[in-house]
Design a protein around this motif. Structure first.
Motif, PDB file in Angstrom:
ATOM      1  N   PRO A   1       0.808  -1.235   0.000  1.00  0.00           N
ATOM      2  CA  PRO A   1       0.000   0.000   0.000  1.00  0.00           C
ATOM      3  C   PRO A   1       0.840   1.284   0.000  1.00  0.00           C
ATOM      4  CG  PRO A   1      -0.877  -1.558   1.606  1.00  0.00           C
ATOM      5  CD  PRO A   1       0.437  -2.109   1.118  1.00  0.00           C
ATOM      6  N   LEU A   2       2.124   1.191   0.306  1.00  0.00           N
ATOM      7  CA  LEU A   2       2.989   2.370   0.314  1.00  0.00           C
ATOM      8  C   LEU A   2       3.480   2.747  -1.086  1.00  0.00           C
ATOM      9  CD1 LEU A   2       5.150   1.575   3.464  1.00  0.00           C
ATOM     10  CD2 LEU A   2       3.152   3.069   3.305  1.00  0.00           C
ATOM     11  N   GLU A   3       3.271   1.878  -2.060  1.00  0.00           N
ATOM     12  CA  GLU A   3       3.702   2.200  -3.419  1.00  0.00           C
ATOM     13  C   GLU A   3       2.915   3.396  -3.953  1.00  0.00           C
ATOM     14  OE1 GLU A   3       5.401  -1.852  -5.386  1.00  0.00           O
ATOM     15  OE2 GLU A   3       3.284  -1.443  -5.700  1.00  0.00           O
ATOM     16  N   GLN A   4       3.604   4.198  -4.792  1.00  0.00           N
ATOM     17  CA  GLN A   4       2.982   5.393  -5.379  1.00  0.00           C
ATOM     18  C   GLN A   4       3.363   5.489  -6.846  1.00  0.00           C
ATOM     19  OE1 GLN A   4       4.426   8.871  -3.393  1.00  0.00           O
ATOM     20  NE2 GLN A   4       4.245   7.962  -1.376  1.00  0.00           N
ATOM     21  N   TRP A   5       2.443   5.970  -7.655  1.00  0.00           N
ATOM     22  CA  TRP A   5       2.726   6.255  -9.064  1.00  0.00           C
ATOM     23  C   TRP A   5       2.329   7.681  -9.338  1.00  0.00           C
ATOM     24  CZ3 TRP A   5       1.015   1.630  -7.323  1.00  0.00           C
ATOM     25  CH2 TRP A   5       1.750   0.505  -7.691  1.00  0.00           C
ATOM     26  N   ASP A   6       3.227   8.437  -9.953  1.00  0.00           N
ATOM     27  CA  ASP A   6       3.009   9.834 -10.282  1.00  0.00           C
ATOM     28  C   ASP A   6       3.361   9.982 -11.753  1.00  0.00           C
ATOM     29  OD1 ASP A   6       3.226  12.640 -10.603  1.00  0.00           O
ATOM     30  OD2 ASP A   6       3.734  12.900  -8.510  1.00  0.00           O
ATOM     31  N   GLY A   7       3.073  11.116 -12.345  1.00  0.00           N
ATOM     32  CA  GLY A   7       3.412  11.334 -13.744  1.00  0.00           C
ATOM     33  C   GLY A   7       4.907  11.311 -14.002  1.00  0.00           C
ATOM     34  N   GLU A   8       5.717  11.669 -12.992  1.00  0.00           N
ATOM     35  CA  GLU A   8       7.159  11.751 -13.185  1.00  0.00           C
ATOM     36  C   GLU A   8       7.945  10.648 -12.503  1.00  0.00           C
ATOM     37  OE1 GLU A   8       8.925  15.456 -12.294  1.00  0.00           O
ATOM     38  OE2 GLU A   8       7.756  16.541 -13.767  1.00  0.00           O
ATOM     39  N   HIS A   9       7.348   9.900 -11.616  1.00  0.00           N
ATOM     40  CA  HIS A   9       8.107   8.885 -10.894  1.00  0.00           C
ATOM     41  C   HIS A   9       7.159   7.849 -10.288  1.00  0.00           C
ATOM     42  CE1 HIS A   9       6.852  11.436  -7.531  1.00  0.00           C
ATOM     43  NE2 HIS A   9       6.993  10.357  -6.802  1.00  0.00           N
ATOM     44  N   ALA A  10       7.792   6.827  -9.736  1.00  0.00           N
ATOM     45  CA  ALA A  10       7.058   5.829  -8.966  1.00  0.00           C
ATOM     46  C   ALA A  10       7.921   5.423  -7.782  1.00  0.00           C
ATOM     47  CB  ALA A  10       6.734   4.612  -9.822  1.00  0.00           C
ATOM     48  N   VAL A  11       7.288   5.109  -6.674  1.00  0.00           N
ATOM     49  CA  VAL A  11       7.967   4.532  -5.526  1.00  0.00           C
ATOM     50  C   VAL A  11       7.423   3.115  -5.414  1.00  0.00           C
ATOM     51  CG1 VAL A  11       8.369   4.665  -3.044  1.00  0.00           C
ATOM     52  CG2 VAL A  11       8.182   6.766  -4.393  1.00  0.00           C
ATOM     53  N   LEU A  12       8.317   2.140  -5.575  1.00  0.00           N
ATOM     54  CA  LEU A  12       7.887   0.752  -5.686  1.00  0.00           C
ATOM     55  C   LEU A  12       8.566  -0.130  -4.648  1.00  0.00           C
ATOM     56  CD1 LEU A  12       8.334   0.547  -9.549  1.00  0.00           C
ATOM     57  CD2 LEU A  12       6.202   0.968  -8.307  1.00  0.00           C
ATOM     58  N   LEU A  13       7.894  -1.171  -4.242  1.00  0.00           N
ATOM     59  CA  LEU A  13       8.463  -2.170  -3.351  1.00  0.00           C
ATOM     60  C   LEU A  13       9.373  -3.068  -4.179  1.00  0.00           C
ATOM     61  CD1 LEU A  13       8.609  -3.611  -0.606  1.00  0.00           C
ATOM     62  CD2 LEU A  13       6.585  -4.912  -1.303  1.00  0.00           C
ATOM     63  N   HIS A  14      10.639  -3.138  -3.806  1.00  0.00           N
ATOM     64  CA  HIS A  14      11.595  -3.985  -4.533  1.00  0.00           C
ATOM     65  C   HIS A  14      11.353  -5.425  -4.120  1.00  0.00           C
ATOM     66  CE1 HIS A  14      15.314  -5.580  -6.105  1.00  0.00           C
ATOM     67  NE2 HIS A  14      15.518  -4.429  -6.712  1.00  0.00           N
TER      68      HIS A  14
END
Length: 81
Positions: free
Chosen positions: A8-21
């Motif tokens: 649930p902490l993952e984020q997607w934005d127009g310029e980046h993403a924060v992903l669980l490795h």
């Protein structure tokens, strides 16, 4: 368990993403973006342009990183610091 807790902490934005490795048995979140978008983000934060972006072999990359490499290194500085 780790996936259920951290996904649930993952984020997607127009310029980046924060992903669980997916590697390892602990929660590593990675920041994913493109070289062009990173240059823009660094400029907006006041860093001198262009920042130096290097592949894993230490070779400068252009506007597009190779799909062969999972990440690239960034060398940037703020003027006057």
């Amino acid at each position: 368990m780790r996936q259920r807790r951290l996904k649930p902490l993952e984020q997607w934005d127009g310029e980046h993403a924060v992903l669980l490795h997916g590697a390892h048995d602990f929660g590593v979140m990675v920041y994913a973006t493109t070289p062009t978008q990173l240059q823009s983000q660094l400029a907006e934060a006041g860093f001198a342009m262009p920042a130096l972006l290097l592949d894993l072999d230490g070779k400068a990359i252009g506007a597009v990183a190779s799909a062969e490499h999972e990440y690239f290194h960034v060398v940037a500085h703020k003027p006057g610091i």
